[in-house]
Scaffold this motif. Sequence first.
Motif, mmCIF file in Angstrom:
data_model
loop_
_atom_site.group_PDB
_atom_site.id
_atom_site.type_symbol
_atom_site.label_atom_id
_atom_site.label_comp_id
_atom_site.label_asym_id
_atom_site.label_seq_id
_atom_site.Cartn_x
_atom_site.Cartn_y
_atom_site.Cartn_z
ATOM 1 N N ASP A 82 0.839 -1.191 0.000
ATOM 2 C CA ASP A 82 0.000 0.000 0.000
ATOM 3 C C ASP A 82 0.871 1.236 0.000
ATOM 4 N N PHE A 83 0.264 2.374 -0.342
ATOM 5 C CA PHE A 83 0.969 3.638 -0.323
ATOM 6 C C PHE A 83 1.403 3.958 1.105
ATOM 7 N N GLN A 84 2.695 3.853 1.392
ATOM 8 C CA GLN A 84 3.355 4.326 2.604
ATOM 9 C C GLN A 84 3.024 3.560 3.880
ATOM 10 N N ASN A 85 1.816 3.043 4.064
ATOM 11 C CA ASN A 85 1.500 2.437 5.356
ATOM 12 C C ASN A 85 0.632 1.201 5.201
ATOM 13 N N ALA A 86 1.255 0.084 4.824
ATOM 14 C CA ALA A 86 0.515 -1.167 4.701
ATOM 15 C C ALA A 86 0.162 -1.754 6.062
ATOM 16 N N ASN A 87 0.736 -1.206 7.149
ATOM 17 C CA ASN A 87 0.400 -1.697 8.490
ATOM 18 C C ASN A 87 -1.072 -1.494 8.809
ATOM 19 N N ILE A 88 -1.708 -0.523 8.152
ATOM 20 C CA ILE A 88 -3.124 -0.267 8.406
ATOM 21 C C ILE A 88 -3.949 -1.496 8.057
ATOM 22 N N ASP A 89 -3.762 -2.018 6.844
ATOM 23 C CA ASP A 89 -4.520 -3.201 6.446
ATOM 24 C C ASP A 89 -4.031 -4.452 7.163
ATOM 25 N N ALA A 90 -2.738 -4.502 7.508
ATOM 26 C CA ALA A 90 -2.230 -5.647 8.260
ATOM 27 C C ALA A 90 -2.939 -5.754 9.603
ATOM 28 N N ALA A 91 -3.303 -4.600 10.187
ATOM 29 C CA ALA A 91 -3.999 -4.608 11.470
ATOM 30 C C ALA A 91 -5.363 -5.267 11.360
ATOM 31 N N ARG A 92 -6.012 -5.135 10.206
ATOM 32 C CA ARG A 92 -7.338 -5.725 10.022
ATOM 33 C C ARG A 92 -7.280 -7.244 9.974
ATOM 34 N N LEU A 93 -6.104 -7.778 9.637
ATOM 35 C CA LEU A 93 -5.956 -9.231 9.522
ATOM 36 C C LEU A 93 -5.263 -9.819 10.748
ATOM 37 N N GLY A 94 -5.143 -9.016 11.812
ATOM 38 C CA GLY A 94 -4.348 -9.396 12.961
ATOM 39 C C GLY A 94 -4.818 -10.647 13.658
ATOM 40 N N GLN A 95 -6.089 -10.982 13.603
ATOM 41 C CA GLN A 95 -6.604 -12.147 14.315
ATOM 42 C C GLN A 95 -6.648 -13.411 13.455
ATOM 43 N N LEU A 96 -6.335 -13.292 12.178
ATOM 44 C CA LEU A 96 -6.427 -14.451 11.296
ATOM 45 C C LEU A 96 -5.131 -15.245 11.312
ATOM 46 N N ASP A 97 -5.245 -16.517 11.027
ATOM 47 C CA ASP A 97 -4.095 -17.416 11.046
ATOM 48 C C ASP A 97 -3.364 -17.320 9.715
ATOM 49 N N ALA A 98 -2.560 -16.261 9.569
ATOM 50 C CA ALA A 98 -1.823 -16.050 8.330
ATOM 51 C C ALA A 98 -0.510 -15.349 8.649
ATOM 52 N N LEU B 241 -0.265 10.747 0.953
ATOM 53 C CA LEU B 241 0.119 11.610 2.068
ATOM 54 C C LEU B 241 -0.271 10.908 3.354
ATOM 55 N N VAL B 242 0.678 10.787 4.283
ATOM 56 C CA VAL B 242 0.408 10.203 5.587
ATOM 57 C C VAL B 242 0.559 11.279 6.647
ATOM 58 N N LEU B 243 -0.471 11.471 7.465
ATOM 59 C CA LEU B 243 -0.449 12.440 8.550
ATOM 60 C C LEU B 243 -0.737 11.720 9.861
ATOM 61 N N ALA B 244 -0.049 12.122 10.911
ATOM 62 C CA ALA B 244 -0.286 11.544 12.225
ATOM 63 C C ALA B 244 -1.539 12.161 12.835
ATOM 64 N N LEU B 245 -2.437 11.319 13.326
ATOM 65 C CA LEU B 245 -3.615 11.790 14.044
ATOM 66 C C LEU B 245 -3.277 11.962 15.525
ATOM 67 N N PRO B 246 -4.046 12.780 16.242
ATOM 68 C CA PRO B 246 -3.856 12.839 17.694
ATOM 69 C C PRO B 246 -4.043 11.457 18.310
ATOM 70 N N GLU B 247 -3.511 11.270 19.523
ATOM 71 C CA GLU B 247 -3.586 9.986 20.189
ATOM 72 C C GLU B 247 -5.031 9.516 20.336
ATOM 73 N N SER B 248 -5.954 10.440 20.572
ATOM 74 C CA SER B 248 -7.384 10.125 20.584
ATOM 75 C C SER B 248 -8.138 11.356 20.126
ATOM 76 N N VAL B 249 -9.301 11.143 19.509
ATOM 77 C CA VAL B 249 -10.069 12.250 18.939
ATOM 78 C C VAL B 249 -11.534 12.103 19.313
ATOM 79 N N ASP B 250 -12.271 13.203 19.188
ATOM 80 C CA ASP B 250 -13.715 13.159 19.376
ATOM 81 C C ASP B 250 -14.331 12.407 18.202
#
Length: 320
Positions: free
Chosen positions: A48-64, A233-242
């Motif tokens: 993925d563009f710059q941050n494939a960890n985002i989609d990797a997180a969605r597969l975190g519970q699968l046996d792969a 473009l990748v931007l850091a979000l605040p630690e938590s948001v409304d």
Amino acid sequence: MYTSRAHLPMIPLVLMAGFLGAGKTRFLSEIIPALGQRGLRSRVILNDFQNANIDAARLGQLDALVTPLNGECVCCGSLRELLQTLYDIPAESGSVMLIEANGATETDELLGHLSTDGRLKHFTLPLQLTVVDAARWQKRWWHNALERAQVATATHVYLNWTERLGAPRQALVGKQLGEVNARAARVTPESFADVLADTLRAPGASADAGIRREDAALPRTSVAPHRHPFASLVLALPESVDRSAFLRFVQTLPEAVVRAKGLVRFRDTPGAMFVWHRVPGRQTVRLDRSWPHDDANPTALFIGVAMPIADLQGAVDALG
């Protein structure tokens, strides 16, 4: 487990394509368990563009075994890293290699490399599974040609989001897909898992013999590097948001943003992290609970053409 009939087993190699937001990761989340039910182990490369960890997180519970591959498209800027990752994977029986290319990938060029590289002898010649968003098929303006091209080289097609459509639209999309590529077989995650299991059971499913699918018709061309029309473009979000403010922010992104997704924590549920994503043309923002890697942080990833970077940065800053 299925075992090879010769000295060195071959791993079925699958290139998963589809335009931005078509549902490739959703398909992965369904086919990985289906392969497991058939005794097969899934190896996954996520590009993925710059941050494939985002989609990797969605597969975190699968046996792969999931390998994020950050950077540009695997058909150009990240090609060398992709190939090196494939070279390093050991030949083993009972496993399947799934490559999820990002939505701007030009599949004909990538298939040429995967089909001709002599160092990939422990893989079968590639199958291409293209995921098509039935609701948005050929409604992407100047990107329609790329969407058609991703279908034209496919050996198999999965029609996604059909539950949103009436019978006339489904029939029209099916007809147009047939006009673009009459060879591609229509599959579901379950039926495609059967295809891969049958590939491993086929006589001669080893590196000594090789496997070629007659319906593949893959190009074998040498390709020069090129530039894609997309930027990221990748931007850091605040630690938590409304939560409400964040949903308004995503729903009002400018049209120049073709795809937007990331990781987010909300102040009303500080202990949970979510994968968020939005595709233009859809009113809602999808939120999926994630189990991210230890180094994953709240993130906003934008993909598009001529994006107003200063405006996006200002909107993200306002969330703090």
